[in-house]
Design a protein around this motif. Structure first.
Motif, mmCIF file in Angstrom:
data_model
loop_
_atom_site.group_PDB
_atom_site.id
_atom_site.type_symbol
_atom_site.label_atom_id
_atom_site.label_comp_id
_atom_site.label_asym_id
_atom_site.label_seq_id
_atom_site.Cartn_x
_atom_site.Cartn_y
_atom_site.Cartn_z
ATOM 1 N N TYR A 92 14.264 -7.459 -21.026
ATOM 2 C CA TYR A 92 13.905 -8.704 -21.693
ATOM 3 C C TYR A 92 14.924 -9.754 -21.261
ATOM 4 O O TYR A 92 16.111 -9.649 -21.594
ATOM 5 C CB TYR A 92 13.910 -8.573 -23.223
ATOM 6 C CG TYR A 92 13.460 -9.861 -23.892
ATOM 7 C CD1 TYR A 92 12.123 -10.085 -24.187
ATOM 8 C CD2 TYR A 92 14.383 -10.869 -24.181
ATOM 9 C CE1 TYR A 92 11.699 -11.281 -24.768
ATOM 10 C CE2 TYR A 92 13.967 -12.067 -24.756
ATOM 11 C CZ TYR A 92 12.628 -12.260 -25.051
ATOM 12 O OH TYR A 92 12.224 -13.446 -25.611
ATOM 13 N N HIS A 132 10.253 -8.212 -29.461
ATOM 14 C CA HIS A 132 9.323 -9.278 -29.808
ATOM 15 C C HIS A 132 9.384 -10.378 -28.750
ATOM 16 O O HIS A 132 10.435 -10.632 -28.163
ATOM 17 C CB HIS A 132 9.688 -9.864 -31.179
ATOM 18 C CG HIS A 132 8.665 -10.792 -31.733
ATOM 19 N ND1 HIS A 132 8.696 -12.159 -31.512
ATOM 20 C CD2 HIS A 132 7.554 -10.556 -32.497
ATOM 21 C CE1 HIS A 132 7.667 -12.717 -32.126
ATOM 22 N NE2 HIS A 132 6.956 -11.784 -32.731
ATOM 23 N N PRO A 133 8.246 -11.033 -28.451
ATOM 24 C CA PRO A 133 8.229 -12.091 -27.436
ATOM 25 C C PRO A 133 9.289 -13.175 -27.624
ATOM 26 O O PRO A 133 9.721 -13.796 -26.652
ATOM 27 C CB PRO A 133 6.807 -12.667 -27.567
ATOM 28 C CG PRO A 133 5.991 -11.517 -28.036
ATOM 29 C CD PRO A 133 6.886 -10.750 -28.960
ATOM 30 N N THR A 134 9.736 -13.409 -28.871
ATOM 31 C CA THR A 134 10.776 -14.411 -29.109
ATOM 32 C C THR A 134 12.164 -13.906 -28.740
ATOM 33 O O THR A 134 13.093 -14.694 -28.592
ATOM 34 C CB THR A 134 10.806 -14.826 -30.592
ATOM 35 O OG1 THR A 134 11.127 -13.667 -31.391
ATOM 36 C CG2 THR A 134 9.474 -15.399 -31.017
ATOM 37 N N ARG A 171 4.098 -1.334 -29.059
ATOM 38 C CA ARG A 171 4.008 -2.527 -28.207
ATOM 39 C C ARG A 171 3.612 -3.736 -29.052
ATOM 40 O O ARG A 171 2.824 -3.622 -29.994
ATOM 41 C CB ARG A 171 2.971 -2.339 -27.095
ATOM 42 C CG ARG A 171 3.335 -1.252 -26.075
ATOM 43 C CD ARG A 171 2.446 -1.353 -24.848
ATOM 44 N NE ARG A 171 2.628 -0.249 -23.938
ATOM 45 C CZ ARG A 171 3.609 -0.151 -23.045
ATOM 46 N NH1 ARG A 171 4.512 -1.112 -22.965
ATOM 47 N NH2 ARG A 171 3.688 0.889 -22.225
ATOM 48 N N TRP A 172 4.130 -4.901 -28.666
ATOM 49 C CA TRP A 172 3.756 -6.170 -29.285
ATOM 50 C C TRP A 172 2.570 -6.782 -28.558
ATOM 51 O O TRP A 172 2.423 -6.602 -27.351
ATOM 52 C CB TRP A 172 4.918 -7.163 -29.227
ATOM 53 C CG TRP A 172 6.042 -6.881 -30.164
ATOM 54 C CD1 TRP A 172 7.239 -6.287 -29.857
ATOM 55 C CD2 TRP A 172 6.095 -7.190 -31.553
ATOM 56 N NE1 TRP A 172 8.029 -6.201 -30.974
ATOM 57 C CE2 TRP A 172 7.350 -6.749 -32.035
ATOM 58 C CE3 TRP A 172 5.206 -7.800 -32.446
ATOM 59 C CZ2 TRP A 172 7.730 -6.897 -33.365
ATOM 60 C CZ3 TRP A 172 5.588 -7.944 -33.776
ATOM 61 C CH2 TRP A 172 6.831 -7.493 -34.217
ATOM 62 N N SER A 173 1.753 -7.532 -29.297
ATOM 63 C CA SER A 173 0.735 -8.360 -28.656
ATOM 64 C C SER A 173 1.455 -9.520 -27.968
ATOM 65 O O SER A 173 2.581 -9.872 -28.331
ATOM 66 C CB SER A 173 -0.258 -8.888 -29.689
ATOM 67 O OG SER A 173 0.400 -9.741 -30.624
ATOM 68 N N PRO A 174 0.842 -10.141 -26.962
ATOM 69 C CA PRO A 174 1.504 -11.226 -26.217
ATOM 70 C C PRO A 174 2.000 -12.376 -27.081
ATOM 71 O O PRO A 174 3.030 -12.986 -26.784
ATOM 72 C CB PRO A 174 0.415 -11.685 -25.238
ATOM 73 C CG PRO A 174 -0.417 -10.475 -25.025
ATOM 74 C CD PRO A 174 -0.452 -9.787 -26.359
ATOM 75 N N ASP A 175 1.271 -12.690 -28.172
ATOM 76 C CA ASP A 175 1.695 -13.798 -29.026
ATOM 77 C C ASP A 175 2.614 -13.351 -30.162
ATOM 78 O O ASP A 175 3.081 -14.168 -30.956
ATOM 79 C CB ASP A 175 0.483 -14.543 -29.605
ATOM 80 C CG ASP A 175 -0.367 -13.663 -30.511
ATOM 81 O OD1 ASP A 175 -0.030 -12.481 -30.721
ATOM 82 O OD2 ASP A 175 -1.389 -14.162 -31.022
ATOM 83 N N GLY A 176 2.890 -12.061 -30.250
ATOM 84 C CA GLY A 176 3.809 -11.552 -31.258
ATOM 85 C C GLY A 176 3.256 -11.503 -32.666
ATOM 86 O O GLY A 176 3.989 -11.240 -33.620
#
Length: 217
Positions: A92, A132-134, A171-176
């Motif tokens: 990441y 997370h995406p963030t 796994r997270w979705s792309p938008d979190g």
């Protein structure tokens, strides 16, 4: 064959402790896999692989993480922080996360490959981690049947949830906004906003892997 014909490179880890690289190319509207490299990376079976724009990392039963610079095509070193098989690797940004059967999560800086933080808390082997995406938090699952949420800003555990089963992958979705957990034959999908399970998919067979995709209609 020009570089424009090369779509991607696929790297495979084997039980025979090798890494095999294949370039996926196109030729007259046909897809072709061509061997690009092979190396005996470990002394025992390879369990996981992760890549960034520049680096490739592989984890093994031999308890080491091998590092490769994919631009120079050279081995750049090995990491020995864990005391158990390496079970999961994830990049990441300028960091890499590694999980192990020792129950620890190591956070590595890709600038100098130092372990800048070890997250402890799992009571058994960790199977998977998802950032997370963030980049502000991560979740991990393992054989202790718990889901742990980590505050990556403070570098410590935030929440512990007993899920009453051994989870294999998270796994997270792309938008979190959602995350999914696989366990044996099922995949459970959770909503972050509702803080609840919203769907379960039963595949009737063991789930090896899964991924979220974004579809534009």
């Amino acid at each position: 064959m020009t570089s424009e014909n090369i779509l991607m490179e696929i790297v495979i880890g084997t039980y025979e402790n090798h890494l095999l690289g294949y370039k996926l190319e196109t030729d007259n509207d046909k897809f072709i896999l061509k061997l690009s490299f092979t190396t005996e990376a470990h002394s025992q079976s390879v369990k996981c692989i992760a890549s960034s724009d520049k680096f490739l990392a592989s984890g093994s039963v031999d308890e080491t993480i091998q590092l490769f610079n994919m631009e120079s095509r050279k081995i750049i070193g090995a990491l020995f922080q864990h005391n158990g098989s390496i079970t999961w690797l994830e990049f990441y940004g300028s960091y890499m996360f590694s999980c192990s059967e020792d129950g620890n999560i190591c956070i590595w800086s890709t600038n100098n490959w130092q372990c800048i933080k070890t997250l402890r808390g799992h009571k058994d082997a960790i199977n998977s981690i998802a950032v997370h995406p963030t980049g502000k938090m991560a979740m991990s699952v393992g054989k202790d049947k718990s889901l742990r949420t980590w505050n990556l800003i403070k570098g410590r555990s935030a929440y512990i949830t007993n899920i009453n089963k051994v989870a294999d992958i998270i796994r997270w979705s792309p938008d979190g906004s959602k995350f999914a957990i696989s366990s044996n034959k099922t995949v459970d999908i959770y909503s972050v906003e509702k803080a609840a399970l919203i769907s379960t998919i039963d595949f009737q067979h063991s789930v090896c892997d899964f991924a979220f995709i974004t579809v534009n209609f």
